[in-house]
Design a protein around this motif. Structure first.
Motif, PDB file in Angstrom:
ATOM      1  N   GLU A 297       0.829  -1.204   0.000  1.00 57.18           N
ATOM      2  CA  GLU A 297       0.000   0.000   0.000  1.00 57.18           C
ATOM      3  C   GLU A 297       0.866   1.257   0.000  1.00 57.18           C
ATOM      4  OE1 GLU A 297      -0.465  -2.602   1.833  1.00 57.18           O
ATOM      5  OE2 GLU A 297      -2.581  -3.051   2.204  1.00 57.18           O
ATOM      6  N   ALA A 298       1.992   1.210   0.755  1.00 53.78           N
ATOM      7  CA  ALA A 298       2.904   2.348   0.782  1.00 53.78           C
ATOM      8  C   ALA A 298       3.486   2.596  -0.603  1.00 53.78           C
ATOM      9  CB  ALA A 298       4.031   2.102   1.789  1.00 53.78           C
ATOM     10  N   LEU A 299       3.845   1.515  -1.322  1.00 53.14           N
ATOM     11  CA  LEU A 299       4.392   1.645  -2.671  1.00 53.14           C
ATOM     12  C   LEU A 299       3.353   2.232  -3.624  1.00 53.14           C
ATOM     13  CD1 LEU A 299       6.525   1.209  -4.815  1.00 53.14           C
ATOM     14  CD2 LEU A 299       5.787  -1.189  -4.988  1.00 53.14           C
ATOM     15  N   SER A 300       2.119   1.739  -3.536  1.00 57.45           N
ATOM     16  CA  SER A 300       1.046   2.244  -4.388  1.00 57.45           C
ATOM     17  C   SER A 300       0.829   3.734  -4.164  1.00 57.45           C
ATOM     18  CB  SER A 300      -0.248   1.470  -4.111  1.00 57.45           C
ATOM     19  OG  SER A 300      -1.336   2.025  -4.832  1.00 57.45           O
ATOM     20  N   LEU A 301       0.848   4.149  -2.905  1.00 53.76           N
ATOM     21  CA  LEU A 301       0.638   5.558  -2.582  1.00 53.76           C
ATOM     22  C   LEU A 301       1.818   6.407  -3.063  1.00 53.76           C
ATOM     23  CD1 LEU A 301      -1.588   7.174  -1.120  1.00 53.76           C
ATOM     24  CD2 LEU A 301      -0.175   7.108   0.925  1.00 53.76           C
ATOM     25  N   PHE A 302       3.016   5.866  -2.942  1.00 47.75           N
ATOM     26  CA  PHE A 302       4.205   6.576  -3.403  1.00 47.75           C
ATOM     27  C   PHE A 302       4.124   6.829  -4.908  1.00 47.75           C
ATOM     28  CE2 PHE A 302       8.450   6.707  -5.209  1.00 47.75           C
ATOM     29  CZ  PHE A 302       9.101   7.611  -4.385  1.00 47.75           C
ATOM     30  N   LEU A 303       3.689   5.825  -5.650  1.00 45.60           N
ATOM     31  CA  LEU A 303       3.575   5.979  -7.104  1.00 45.60           C
ATOM     32  C   LEU A 303       2.502   6.997  -7.464  1.00 45.60           C
ATOM     33  CD1 LEU A 303       3.902   2.227  -8.160  1.00 45.60           C
ATOM     34  CD2 LEU A 303       5.641   4.026  -8.301  1.00 45.60           C
ATOM     35  N   GLN A 304       1.418   7.044  -6.667  1.00 44.09           N
ATOM     36  CA  GLN A 304       0.384   8.072  -6.879  1.00 44.09           C
ATOM     37  C   GLN A 304       0.965   9.462  -6.658  1.00 44.09           C
ATOM     38  OE1 GLN A 304      -3.456   7.510  -4.899  1.00 44.09           O
ATOM     39  NE2 GLN A 304      -3.080   5.301  -4.837  1.00 44.09           N
ATOM     40  N   MET A 305       1.780   9.596  -5.628  1.00 43.14           N
ATOM     41  CA  MET A 305       2.400  10.883  -5.327  1.00 43.14           C
ATOM     42  C   MET A 305       3.326  11.303  -6.463  1.00 43.14           C
ATOM     43  SD  MET A 305       4.801  11.999  -2.074  1.00 43.14           S
ATOM     44  CE  MET A 305       6.317  11.391  -2.806  1.00 43.14           C
ATOM     45  N   ALA A 306       4.055  10.349  -7.012  1.00 38.99           N
ATOM     46  CA  ALA A 306       4.983  10.644  -8.103  1.00 38.99           C
ATOM     47  C   ALA A 306       4.243  11.201  -9.315  1.00 38.99           C
ATOM     48  CB  ALA A 306       5.764   9.389  -8.484  1.00 38.99           C
ATOM     49  N   GLU A 307       3.004  10.733  -9.539  1.00 35.68           N
ATOM     50  CA  GLU A 307       2.201  11.210 -10.670  1.00 35.68           C
ATOM     51  C   GLU A 307       1.784  12.662 -10.509  1.00 35.68           C
ATOM     52  OE1 GLU A 307      -1.038   8.529 -11.018  1.00 35.68           O
ATOM     53  OE2 GLU A 307       0.181   6.842 -11.750  1.00 35.68           O
ATOM     54  N   THR A 308       1.782  13.162  -9.261  1.00 40.80           N
ATOM     55  CA  THR A 308       1.391  14.558  -9.012  1.00 40.80           C
ATOM     56  C   THR A 308       2.590  15.502  -9.132  1.00 40.80           C
ATOM     57  OG1 THR A 308       1.799  14.436  -6.613  1.00 40.80           O
ATOM     58  CG2 THR A 308      -0.371  13.761  -7.410  1.00 40.80           C
ATOM     59  N   ASN A 309       3.747  14.948  -9.481  1.00 39.94           N
ATOM     60  CA  ASN A 309       4.986  15.736  -9.646  1.00 39.94           C
ATOM     61  C   ASN A 309       5.495  16.328  -8.332  1.00 39.94           C
ATOM     62  OD1 ASN A 309       5.139  15.298 -12.469  1.00 39.94           O
ATOM     63  ND2 ASN A 309       3.634  16.932 -12.804  1.00 39.94           N
ATOM     64  N   ILE A 310       5.082  15.762  -7.206  1.00 41.05           N
ATOM     65  CA  ILE A 310       5.628  16.178  -5.915  1.00 41.05           C
ATOM     66  C   ILE A 310       6.885  15.355  -5.658  1.00 41.05           C
ATOM     67  CG2 ILE A 310       5.273  16.188  -3.415  1.00 41.05           C
ATOM     68  CD1 ILE A 310       2.358  16.763  -3.881  1.00 41.05           C
ATOM     69  N   GLU A 311       7.987  16.042  -5.395  1.00 42.53           N
ATOM     70  CA  GLU A 311       9.264  15.374  -5.175  1.00 42.53           C
ATOM     71  C   GLU A 311       9.333  14.812  -3.752  1.00 42.53           C
ATOM     72  OE1 GLU A 311      12.490  15.176  -6.994  1.00 42.53           O
ATOM     73  OE2 GLU A 311      11.080  15.245  -8.648  1.00 42.53           O
ATOM     74  N   PRO A 312       9.640  13.518  -3.601  1.00 46.41           N
ATOM     75  CA  PRO A 312       9.798  12.950  -2.249  1.00 46.41           C
ATOM     76  C   PRO A 312      11.048  13.492  -1.578  1.00 46.41           C
ATOM     77  CG  PRO A 312      10.467  11.356  -3.903  1.00 46.41           C
ATOM     78  CD  PRO A 312       9.889  12.523  -4.655  1.00 46.41           C
TER      79      PRO A 312
END
Length: 520
Positions: A297-312
């Motif tokens: 679930e953490a990986l799925s959410l991380f990939l969603q965040m990446a699609e919003t162009n927010i840098e981790p």
């Protein structure tokens, strides 16, 4: 005049000094001041104010002292700026000297001078002296009253702060209620903040935001959320304009609260309702999955965040890698650790290495974990060695565990859990002299085990259980059920771990082992 260096008029130099000071050229302003043969009070004030504005309080006071020594009589502006400089340096002795001079020059009742000395006393914690000055002032304005309120709050005298506030109301003063709410909230006086807020005749999104931020910053996430709901019911929409950085902090606190209480579904539901998600809110939800070991679930959410162009950032990856660690996703953890370094150019920190060592060691790859530690460009901390030792203990890697245990003991330990881990490892390795040494070390440092207890909520009522506690009213029924579950588990092939544990030393070891340890 500038070319020849001649003086046209004494007051012209004061204006020239002020002009240079206004553009930040204090050096040239001082040169003009020094080359002036007949300095007027305006010239002295202009130069003192110039130093004050450039945050050079010591220079301002040095010039003030020189002015007094040359027999120049100060005015309200001189005393006001000099007292401000004393407050900035927390120089109470010099401040009292300036205040005495102001009184001798009949400026004791001047509102500007009075406000400056109130600020000096308040910053130096001399509120009794401030009260004496405040009560003698023939005229008080909002600045004076606010200074007194701030001083009382910072000195831990909230009741007197409220009295001044009410006095302001009685005298019909117009004041900035939002600033007072913000001041009280940030200093932890939430009751006072609520009191001022409730008395405000006009409230806007900013005043609501000040109160919500106060609750969030002081750790009252649930109350902050309640305030947000009430704020919305009054027609104000909470956003980054009203709450500033604390807008994200409120949601982070609430999501974190739900997560740590085990209500992960509530945390995700709240996250999904957010219209605007910044890095803080994404990190909060990823961290929630990390706490509960929900790596996928953490990986799925991380990939969603990446699609919003927010840098981790480093915090994102620390939570991310922790989720992999608790989920046993070794390949994924190694891949994203590499991505963190190569793609996002984030240098691994202590937390990242601890997560990776824990991930590898949990899976029995203690040699790989050891190699990773050796590759660190910084000295490994306690968390890294504890992670390696835990893996060695769980997978019975004795030689590597010996190294990790020695490294752990090099730190000043104050965590009973770490002592327990080291002792259990030594016991597993039949290193009874190590167990004895550890017990002696614990006795010398005064580390004691804090009794643990479990809490269960049933129909809104909390039930606490300690080890060997028989006081609960349903104790017999609970034991019957546990006994039944135990037999059912054994019938299904469950074999309990009977290896020795540290918490009860006398039960943990045989009589021969105990005698050997005591003889050392």
């Amino acid at each position: 005049m500038i070319v020849t260096g001649t003086i046209i008029h004494a007051n012209s130099n004061a204006l020239l000094i002020a002009s240079y000071a206004s553009i930040g050229d204090t050096e040239t302003a001082r040169k003009v001041f020094d080359e002036t043969s007949h300095r007027t009070l305006r010239a002295w004030n202009a130069m003192i104010i110039a130093y004050s504005r450039q945050r050079c309080p010591s220079e301002a006071l040095r010039l003030y002292s020189r002015m007094i020594s040359e027999g120049i009589r100060p005015d309200s502006s001189t005393f006001t700026v000099a007292l401000k400089a004393c407050a900035g340096m927390l120089d109470l002795e010099m401040g009292e000297e300036v205040w005495s001079q102001a009184a001798r020059c009949s400026y004791e009742g001047d509102v500007f001078v009075g406000c400056s000395v109130l600020n000096l006393f308040a910053k130096c914690g001399k509120m009794d002296e401030a009260v004496a000055v405040f009560n003698k002032m023939p005229r008080r304005d909002v600045v004076c009253c606010t200074t007194m309120i701030t001083g009382f709050v910072q000195s831990g005298r909230p009741v007197e702060a409220v009295e001044v506030y009410r006095r302001m109301q009685d005298e019909g003063m117009e004041f900035d209620g939002t600033s007072l709410v913000d001041m009280y909230a940030k200093s932890g006086h939430l009751e006072l903040a609520c009191c001022v807020f409730n008395k405000m005749s006009y409230k806007n999104a900013i005043s609501w935001g000040a109160l919500v931020s106060g609750f969030a910053q002081n750790g009252f996430a649930a109350q902050a959320l309640e305030m947000v709901v009430e704020m919305q019911s009054c027609g104000f929409e909470p956003d980054s304009a009203s709450l500033g950085r604390d807008w994200s902090s409120v949601w982070y606190a609430v999501i974190d609260m739900y997560s740590k209480c085990g209500s992960l579904s509530y945390a995700r539901a709240l996250f999904d309702q957010l219209v605007f998600r910044d890095l803080i809110s994404w990190n909060a939800m990823i961290a929630s999955y990390g706490i509960h070991g929900r790596g996928e679930e953490a990986l799925s959410l991380f990939l969603q965040m990446a699609e919003t162009n927010i840098e981790p950032d480093h915090a994102t990856f620390a939570s991310f890698l922790s989720a992999f660690s608790h989920s046993g996703l070794v390949e994924e953890g190694l891949h994203w650790f590499d991505v963190m370094v190569t793609k996002y150019k984030i240098s691994p920190g202590e937390k990242h290495y601890a997560c990776m060592v824990d991930l590898l060691a949990r899976s029995g790859l203690v040699e790989d974990a050891s190699e990773l530690i050796a590759s660190m460009n910084t000295k490994p901390g306690l968390a890294v060695w504890v992670a390696l030792l835990a893996g060695c203990y769980n997978h019975r890697k004795l030689s590597m565990g010996e190294i990790a245990a020695k490294k752990v003991l090099e730190f000043n330990l104050d965590d009973m859990g770490v002592y327990a881990l080291v002792s259990n490892f030594y016991a597993m390795a039949t290193r009874w002299e190590g167990v004895a040494s550890l017990k002696k070390m614990m006795k010398q440092t005064g580390v004691k085990k804090v009794p643990g207890y479990s809490v269960v909520e049933v129909d809104g009522e909390l039930h606490a259980f300690l080890k060997e506690d028989k006081s609960h009213q349903c104790h017999e029924d609970i034991m019957l059920l546990l006994n039944k579950l135990y037999h059912d588990m054994r019938a299904m092939g469950y074999v309990p771990n009977s290896e020795p544990l540290l918490p009860n030393f006398e039960e943990a070891h045989s009589s021969e082992q105990r005698n050997f340890i005591k003889s050392l």
